[in-house]
Motif scaffolding. Sequence first.
Motif: not given
Length: 259
Positions: A140-157
Amino acid sequence: MNALHSTAPTHPLSIAVPVLNEEKLIRQTLDSLTAQRNPDFTVVLVDNGSTDRSCAIVAEFAAAHPGMDLRLVHEAQKGTGAAADTGMRFGVDHGATWLARTDSDCLAAPDWTEKIMAAFDDGLELVAGQLVPRLDEGVSAGERRLMLLAVEVASFFGRIRPGNKGEGYQGPYQMLPGCNMAITADLYRRSGGFPRTRIEDLHEDRALSNQVRKLTRNYGLRRNVVVYGSSRRVKAWGLKNTLAWYADHRYRPENVDIR
């Protein structure tokens, strides 16, 4: 000699694509490469011991697209690191100036190679692209947004992770999606390339990023270099477990080759 097994020089840009039992998706990956606006490249498909029709599909595709420079090589050592390294070194050994990698469950955006070459023209020696979830896997669009956010968080950490810190680094840690990256052949050779490991043991993209950081500051993220990646692991394991797997293997499933 069969064009798939040619030892002729590659195009200046050589793209490595590891393959393991991808009969369901590999034709789509090849279709996305055929659709590139900049078609001046060689595709090196590295079969890592497939037992399905993956290699037959590659052969059929090559016969149907004689104008596309496709090569098929085999790597008996199991592991994404070993397969990716074999594909990249094929390019190095056959005259390529630039190397790129995607995976056989991914779709490259139509301007992928074009944007890669623009990044090299800007002076980068290592290009990290933007990884976006595929649109055709029922996410879903919401799941995709959450996955994209997770990538950004992973990049930060990744930048503050102790394992990515130490002496000798010339710049900050850059998360490097293995299925969406490019590097000069010279830097790949000097850095030692992808470690020839299994993904169960070591994330080869993280290791390469850290090796490069000791040699140059000319690396970075280009968000316009886009590959659409499969969400199979997220669907099978859940987002939390998938992040734990990619972070430091805190989550260890019995099977990582989700098909």
